[in-house]
Design a protein around this motif. Structure first.
Motif, short mmCIF file in Angstrom:
data_model
loop_
_atom_site.label_atom_id
_atom_site.label_comp_id
_atom_site.label_asym_id
_atom_site.label_seq_id
_atom_site.Cartn_x
_atom_site.Cartn_y
_atom_site.Cartn_z
N LEU A 261 0.83 -1.22 0.00
CA LEU A 261 0.00 0.00 0.00
C LEU A 261 0.86 1.26 0.00
CD1 LEU A 261 -2.82 -1.05 2.50
CD2 LEU A 261 -2.97 -0.90 0.00
N ILE A 267 -0.20 5.16 1.01
CA ILE A 267 -1.20 5.20 2.09
C ILE A 267 -0.90 4.10 3.10
CG2 ILE A 267 -3.07 6.23 0.72
CD1 ILE A 267 -4.26 3.47 0.34
N ALA A 268 -1.46 4.29 4.30
CA ALA A 268 -1.28 3.29 5.37
C ALA A 268 -2.40 2.25 5.27
CB ALA A 268 -1.35 4.00 6.73
N PRO A 269 -2.22 1.11 5.92
CA PRO A 269 -3.33 0.14 5.98
C PRO A 269 -4.57 0.77 6.60
CG PRO A 269 -1.29 -0.88 6.72
CD PRO A 269 -1.00 0.58 6.57
N SER A 270 -5.72 0.22 6.27
CA SER A 270 -6.98 0.77 6.77
C SER A 270 -7.11 0.48 8.28
CB SER A 270 -8.15 0.11 6.03
OG SER A 270 -8.21 -1.25 6.39
#
Lengths: 282, 67
Positions: A261, A267-270
């Motif tokens: 990601l 972006i960071a993990p959700s």
């Protein structure tokens, strides 16, 4: 031209098979087809069980007509639609002549009577004579969708397992992926890819509910081979590894998800993935 | 006619502008990523124009506020 003969053959074909959808039972009697066509991942043809010679590969236009016919549904495909897809710059007469010549060459290439049926300006690849991997794939995936709601039944679960294995074996790659990108092949390519990914997630959840972690893990890993950007697959894998006591593997999956990601989208993990990660540490 | 594939991998329910995905140009066989609607639109606009893929990526990065 044998239009009347073809019309007769097509009517005969329809009498045996309803027009809507492919009616054969999944995977029934595939061995008796004189022609077998593989389009998932690679394009290859078998005639009477023998790989077609290189002369087929060199026949670019007839081969492309066959590929487009399959991509556009395989049966009752309008000649106009095929011509527009393959030769968009050709006008009416030129397009018609090109189609007629190309179809003639394609028929000669196979030498199998009634393989390609032309009726009312619509072309059909005769499913009594040709086995095509994408047709088999779609029948199987539809069969699997019908089995899923009854997956609690042990007999159905075993069937689902067999169907899942067969689907993964059939799907050697995206539809005609080595043939370059043609607009006419995209719709089927994306539909099949999407159906397989959906099946892998749904089928994996069935095995999770049964506490069968290994088959679920195999399915999710296959999904990530097809598309390593689907975060839900990482989440399911983390759960499977956690529940089966393989905490190190679950952490490795999280690391890989985070790296992918970050590299692809910055972006960071959700939050859901981060919650799963937290559950691994506790 | 131009053909593209847009895959959406992340949507922010609170902010529809925030979407992360991949933009593929079928004819050019190029693949770029985007993380919001502006960068997606920039990729689309740049691919439709005569500029090359590098311009498209630069435009998308600028729209995202990246160097």
């Amino acid at each position: 031209m044998g239009v009347n003969l073809e019309s007769h053959n097509l009517r005969r074909l329809y009498q045996r098979q309803p027009v809507s959808g492919w009616s054969r039972a999944p995977e029934r009697a595939t061995r008796d087809h004189p022609v077998r066509i593989y389009t998932l991942g690679r394009f290859s043809i078998q005639l009477h069980g023998v790989a077609a010679s290189s002369k087929h590969a060199r026949q670019h236009r007839p081969t492309e007509l066959l590929q487009a016919l399959i991509a556009l549904g395989g049966r009752d495909v309008s000649v106009e639609v095929l011509s527009q897809a393959l030769w968009p710059d050709a006008d009416g007469d030129l397009a018609k002549n090109t189609f007629d010549v190309t179809l003639h060459r394609l028929r000669r290439l196979f030498g199998v009577k009634d393989l390609l049926l032309l009726c009312d300006h619509r072309l059909t690849l005769n499913s009594d004579l040709a086995w095509v991997d994408v047709w088999s794939f779609e029948r199987l995936v539809n069969h699997a969708e019908r089995l899923l709601p009854r997956a609690g039944d042990p007999v159905v679960t075993r069937q689902l397992a067999r169907v899942g294995e067969r689907l993964v074996t059939l799907y050697q790659g995206n539809f005609l992926e080595r043939e370059g990108s043609n607009a006419w092949s995209l719709k089927l390519r994306e539909r099949l890819r999407s159906k397989l990914l959906r099946h892998l997630l749904d089928n994996g959840e069935v095995w999770e509910r049964l506490g069968e972690w290994d088959p679920a893990i195999r399915l999710y890993r296959k999904g990530l081979e097809i598309d390593p950007l689907i975060e839900a697959l990482y989440q399911r894998l983390m759960i499977c590894y956690r529940e089966s006591g393989q905490r190190g593997d679950a952490l490795a999956v999280f690391q890989r998800c985070r790296e992918v990601l970050a590299r692809q989208f910055h972006i960071a993990p959700s939050p859901k993935t981060l919650d799963l990660y937290s559950s691994l540490k506790s | 006619m131009e053909n593209y594939i847009v895959r959406i991998y992340r949507r922010d329910a609170a902010d529809p502008h925030k979407v992360a995905g991949v933009f593929e140009s079928v004819e050019q066989e190029t693949e770029n990523t985007f993380t919001n609607l502006n960068s997606l639109v920039s990729l689309l606009a740049s691919n439709g124009a005569d500029g090359d893929a590098t311009d498209a990526i630069d435009t998308a990065r600028t729209a995202e506020g990246k160097p």
